[in-house]
Design a protein around this motif. Sequence first.
Motif, mmCIF file in Angstrom:
data_model
loop_
_atom_site.group_PDB
_atom_site.id
_atom_site.type_symbol
_atom_site.label_atom_id
_atom_site.label_comp_id
_atom_site.label_asym_id
_atom_site.label_seq_id
_atom_site.Cartn_x
_atom_site.Cartn_y
_atom_site.Cartn_z
ATOM 1 N N PRO A 191 0.832 -1.209 0.000
ATOM 2 C CA PRO A 191 0.000 0.000 0.000
ATOM 3 C C PRO A 191 0.865 1.256 0.000
ATOM 4 C CG PRO A 191 -0.799 -1.595 1.604
ATOM 5 C CD PRO A 191 0.528 -2.106 1.131
ATOM 6 N N LYS A 192 0.335 2.315 -0.578
ATOM 7 C CA LYS A 192 1.066 3.569 -0.713
ATOM 8 C C LYS A 192 0.569 4.581 0.327
ATOM 9 C CE LYS A 192 1.689 4.882 -5.056
ATOM 10 N NZ LYS A 192 1.433 5.155 -6.511
ATOM 11 N N SER A 193 1.436 5.525 0.666
ATOM 12 C CA SER A 193 1.050 6.639 1.534
ATOM 13 C C SER A 193 1.386 7.945 0.828
ATOM 14 C CB SER A 193 1.769 6.551 2.887
ATOM 15 O OG SER A 193 3.173 6.569 2.698
ATOM 16 N N LEU A 194 0.772 9.027 1.277
ATOM 17 C CA LEU A 194 0.906 10.293 0.566
ATOM 18 C C LEU A 194 2.277 10.927 0.757
ATOM 19 C CD1 LEU A 194 -0.592 12.303 -1.213
ATOM 20 C CD2 LEU A 194 -1.455 13.399 0.860
ATOM 21 N N GLY A 195 2.824 10.824 1.944
ATOM 22 C CA GLY A 195 4.110 11.472 2.176
ATOM 23 C C GLY A 195 3.975 12.982 2.230
ATOM 24 N N VAL A 302 -1.887 -1.932 -8.712
ATOM 25 C CA VAL A 302 -0.669 -1.270 -8.223
ATOM 26 C C VAL A 302 -0.945 -0.372 -7.021
ATOM 27 C CG1 VAL A 302 0.415 -1.376 -10.487
ATOM 28 C CG2 VAL A 302 -0.862 0.680 -9.840
ATOM 29 N N ARG A 303 -2.209 -0.340 -6.564
ATOM 30 C CA ARG A 303 -2.637 0.350 -5.351
ATOM 31 C C ARG A 303 -2.478 1.876 -5.426
ATOM 32 N NH1 ARG A 303 -3.239 -2.947 -0.587
ATOM 33 N NH2 ARG A 303 -2.681 -5.124 -0.938
ATOM 34 N N THR A 304 -2.564 2.424 -6.624
ATOM 35 C CA THR A 304 -2.581 3.879 -6.759
ATOM 36 C C THR A 304 -4.024 4.354 -6.703
ATOM 37 O OG1 THR A 304 -0.559 3.891 -8.078
ATOM 38 C CG2 THR A 304 -1.999 5.818 -8.269
ATOM 39 N N PRO A 305 -4.366 5.264 -5.793
ATOM 40 C CA PRO A 305 -5.756 5.672 -5.613
ATOM 41 C C PRO A 305 -6.424 6.154 -6.896
ATOM 42 C CG PRO A 305 -4.470 6.388 -3.757
ATOM 43 C CD PRO A 305 -3.488 5.840 -4.747
ATOM 44 N N LEU A 306 -7.710 5.823 -7.004
ATOM 45 C CA LEU A 306 -8.506 6.039 -8.202
ATOM 46 C C LEU A 306 -9.554 7.127 -7.999
ATOM 47 C CD1 LEU A 306 -9.468 2.487 -9.557
ATOM 48 C CD2 LEU A 306 -8.764 4.401 -10.993
ATOM 49 N N ALA A 356 -7.480 -1.160 -1.908
ATOM 50 C CA ALA A 356 -7.464 -1.528 -3.325
ATOM 51 C C ALA A 356 -7.540 -3.041 -3.522
ATOM 52 C CB ALA A 356 -6.206 -0.973 -3.995
ATOM 53 N N ALA A 357 -6.899 -3.799 -2.628
ATOM 54 C CA ALA A 357 -6.887 -5.261 -2.781
ATOM 55 C C ALA A 357 -8.290 -5.844 -2.659
ATOM 56 C CB ALA A 357 -5.957 -5.890 -1.737
#
Length: 405
Positions: A191-195, A302-306, A356-357
């Motif tokens: 999972p990704k975070s915004l940073g 790829v778990r990039t928000p949609l 996302a998963a």
Amino acid sequence: MFSLTGIRLVILQYGGDFRETYQLLSQSGKQEYFGHKYILESTLAIGQQVDEVIYVCCRTSSKYNEVLEPGLRAVGGNLDPYKDTNRLLELLNQQKPTHLVVHFPLISAFRWAKHNQVRAMGLFADSFQELKISAKLRHARLSRLLNDKAIDLVANHGLSSCHSLERIGVKPSKIIPWDYPYETTPHDFAPKSLGDTPINNRNIIYVGAIYDIKGVGDILNALVVLKSAGLAPRLTLIGKGELDFFRAEVCRLGLDNQVVLTGGLSNDQVLEKMRWADVVVVPSHHAYSEGLPLTIYEALTVRTPLILSDHPMFLQKFELGKDVLMFPEKDAAALARCIKTLLTDAETYSTLSLNAADAWARLQLPVKWHTLIGQWITNTPESRQSLFEYSLERCPYQQQRLKSS
């Protein structure tokens, strides 16, 4: 073992040049779009069991008829199937098919199959929305023909697209949802975070045909709205289409420093770009006959928000604010608000990436392209029963149904 000798299987498709797809994969191992490698490998396997599989591709740049490998032929029509009907039907006659798969809703092809007693099925990736009287009349003709006993079944990519077939009158007992198998899944990505990267260094991505009806202009207009508020995230547009027109639009709107149009990229490059990006946008207008775009599957993978438009085929698939953000079609201001939210709200961003998963898993369907065709041409009582157990009439598909958000 059941014999499939004597079968000549024609697969009729509107766009896409199968010979080019074959050559690209053979020479480089790369596929322009997800699914090309799988379709080719599946087709080759079917071609080893039957007399021949013939891909008839309508919208090619030249006419050709070429054996690609034993059991696999590609035919280029260089024609518009909706205008050059006689030329297309003559092309079908020349192939002498016993079985016909029609990859788009072409009434004349189904009529030809019925008249010539060729077994036929529809295998679509389209939605059917009755926005105009002309569409209602066309859909009424199509549904009557698809319900005819001469047409064995009608498959469509994604569950919502199948329900749209049912709404125009196709019997649910004949409708089967289909999908691709996916080797790469969200479990292959963290999972990704915004940073803490500033919003002006953030990246939005669009992948698909570069046309206004796909909502490309809406993304540009959303950037104008954000720019007026002092926010200037970057946008990458990936795909083929009206590139010159939209390059001019980028200049006209003063977005030269924010927007890049790459043209088409290979599928592995697309996935890399999607993972690299901070946000993926799918802004399709309702008038575009989307099924369920593979861009959605790939962004979830790829778990990039949609961010999605409220296209009818996207509704009741996702929990809004948990799986995706959604905006009313053509509403650039609302799209701008969604972009700002995702690029400034770390909690929302992490939530969408984490979920996302589960969202991807809900979209999965049991019947795959190769199984669908293989069971259909085998045509035993067991294979027929196996297919129709997954029709809309027999299988509830509850896992994909969500309440409106």
